[in-house]
Design an enzyme around this catalytic site. Structure first.
Site, PDB file in Angstrom:
ATOM      1  N   THR A 124      54.373 -39.259 -14.652  1.00 26.90           N
ATOM      2  CA  THR A 124      53.501 -38.981 -15.791  1.00 26.90           C
ATOM      3  C   THR A 124      52.308 -38.099 -15.404  1.00 26.90           C
ATOM      4  OG1 THR A 124      52.182 -40.981 -15.472  1.00 26.90           O
ATOM      5  CG2 THR A 124      54.121 -41.182 -16.887  1.00 26.90           C
ATOM      6  N   PHE A 175      50.053 -29.569 -19.811  1.00 28.83           N
ATOM      7  CA  PHE A 175      49.172 -29.815 -18.662  1.00 28.83           C
ATOM      8  C   PHE A 175      49.915 -30.153 -17.359  1.00 28.83           C
ATOM      9  CE2 PHE A 175      46.800 -32.690 -15.885  1.00 28.83           C
ATOM     10  CZ  PHE A 175      45.729 -31.878 -15.556  1.00 28.83           C
ATOM     11  N   ASN A 176      50.824 -31.137 -17.375  1.00 33.22           N
ATOM     12  CA  ASN A 176      51.422 -31.599 -16.108  1.00 33.22           C
ATOM     13  C   ASN A 176      52.222 -30.498 -15.400  1.00 33.22           C
ATOM     14  OD1 ASN A 176      50.360 -34.168 -16.310  1.00 33.22           O
ATOM     15  ND2 ASN A 176      52.170 -35.000 -17.368  1.00 33.22           N
ATOM     16  N   ASN A 231      44.796 -35.491 -13.708  1.00 38.44           N
ATOM     17  CA  ASN A 231      43.752 -35.640 -14.725  1.00 38.44           C
ATOM     18  C   ASN A 231      42.365 -35.615 -14.087  1.00 38.44           C
ATOM     19  OD1 ASN A 231      45.225 -35.777 -17.130  1.00 38.44           O
ATOM     20  ND2 ASN A 231      45.783 -37.907 -16.743  1.00 38.44           N
TER      21      ASN A 231
END
Ligand code: BDR
Ligand code: CA
Length: 309
Positions: free
Chosen positions: A125, A166-167, A40
Site C-alpha cells: 500500500t 502517488f505510490n 507518505n
C-alpha cells in the site's frame, strides 16, 4: 479458498493505518508481518506510525523497517495530505512496540525462500521500493509468491500529477521492476479506489462506533478529510483498505488481465501506469487490473473492522 497468509507492505499514513486495522484480527486473513517503506512520510515517521497503530490496537505481529528512499529518484512525501507526522490527527498512548532488527527486504526474501511456494500473499500500500529490492536480491521469489496486490496506478487520470498516482509516481523504477517480474500483480488503482469516498455522513456514522480502532479511525479521518478537501477539493477515498479487503475476499472486485507498462521517463507522464486496453501492443498481459468494486460490501467490511476492536 484457504485463508491468505499475508505480509503487508506499508508507508503508514491515514489510509494505510486503516488497512492495518483491516488486516489484523481478521478471521479471513492470517497477518504474518508488516514491512515498512518511506512514502507518505520519511521512513522514521512511517515506521513510528506503524508501531503506534500496532501498539494501540494490540496487533502482535513483527514489524520490519525497509527502504528509506526510492531506487533512483529523490524521496517525495505526501505531507500535505498526511501531515508532518504522516498520520496527523490521533493522539496515541506511549508506544510499547519496537521494530525487528532484520531489514524488511532481507526478511521478505528469507521468509519467502524458506517456505514452500505460494504460501504468502503480499499487499503493498506504499511505493514498491521494498518489493523491487527483494526481487532484485532474489528474482525467484516472483514465482514463490501466491499473490501480490498493489494499491497504485490508474487507467486514466492521476492524483499527484495529471497522469500519475502517488505510490507509482514516488518510485516508478521500483514499480516497473515489479510489473515486469512475472508476478502478475493485481493492480488496485484509482479507477476503483476513488469510488470509495468517505463522505461527511459516512464518517459521522462510523465515528459512533465505540472502541480503540474506531477512535483512531475517527481522529485520523477528520485530519485526512480536511486535508483532502483543502488540497484536492474532494473527500478522501479508502485507497489502501480496499487492497486488504480484496485479499480477504477476491470476489469484491472484477478484474481483467492486461499489459501494464510503467512510464519512467515521460516529462509529463513519469509514474503513469499505461494499461493496454485494446491489446494493440501485442504484449502478453502482466497484471490483473481491478475494474469494478462492490462498494456496499466494502463499507460493511470496514464497519465490521472497527467493531472488532
Ligand atoms: C496512495 O497514496 C498515499 O498517499 C495513500 O496512502 C495511498 O496509498 C493513494 O494514491
Ligand atoms: Ca499508502
Amino acid at each position: 479458498m484457504s485463508i491468505p497468509r499475508l505480509i503487508l507492505d506499508v508507508d503508514t499514513g491515514h489510509d494505510d493505518a486503516v488497512a492495518i486495522m483491516m488486516a489484523a484480527h481478521n478471521p479471513a486473513i492470517d497477518l504474518c508481518a508488516i514491512t515498512v517503506t518511506a512514502g507518505n512520510q520519511t521512513l522514521d515517521k512511517t515506521l513510528l506510525n506503524t508501531l503506534h497503530v500496532c501498539s494501540a490496537l494490540s496487533i502482535d505481529v513483527p514489524v520490519y523497517a525497509g527502504m528509506s528512499r526510492p531506487l533512483l529518484s529523490p524521496l517525495v512525501t505526501a505531507s500535505k495530505i498526511h501531515g508532518e507526522s504522516g498520520l496527523d490527527g490521533p493522539v496515541f498512548p506511549p508506544c510499547n512496540k519496537k521494530e525487528e532488527k532484520e531489514h524488511a527486504v532481507v526478511f521478505l526474501v528469507n521468509t519467502i525462500m524458506e517456505h514452500p511456494a505460494k504460501q504468502f500473499t503480499l499487499v503493498a500500500t506504499g511505493p514498491l521500493t521494498n518489493i523491487a529490492m527483494a526481487l532484485r536480491l532474489e528474482p525467484s521469489i516472483a514465482h514463490k509468491i501466491a499473490r501480490l496486490l498493489i494499491m497504485g496506478g490508474s487507467m486514466t487520470q492521476g492524483n499527484v500529477t495529471a497522469q500519475a498516482e502517488f505510490n507509482i509516481h514516488a518510485d516508478p523504477e521500483a514499480a516497473s521492476i515489479v510489473f515486469d517480474s512475472g508476478i502478475m500483480p493485481v493492480m488496485v488503482g484509482l479507477d476503483v479506489t476513488r469510488s470509495l469516498v468517505l463522505t461527511r455522513e459516512r464518517l459521522d456514522l462510523l465515528s459512533q462506533i465505540k472502541g480503540p480502532a474506531a477512535s483512531i479511525f475517527s481522529a485520523s479521518m477528520e485530519h485526512y478529510m480536511a486535508a483532502c478537501l483543502q488540497y484536492i477539493g474532494e473527500s478522501p477515498a479508502m485507497h489502501d483498505p480496499l487492497c486488504v479487503a480484496l485479499a480477504a475476499d477476491p470476489s469484491l472486485c472484477q478484474t481483467k488481465k492486461y499489459f501494464v507498462g510503467v512510464e519512467c521517463s515521460g516529462a509529463l507522464t513519469r509514474g503513469r501506469t499505461v494499461v493496454d486496453l485494446s491489446g494493440v501492443s501485442q504484449k502478453a498481459p502482466n497484471a490483473e487490473v481491478a475494474l469494478t468494486i462492490d462498494e456496499k460490501r466494502f463499507w460493511a467490511m470496514l464497519e465490521a473492522t472497527l467493531q472488532r476492536y
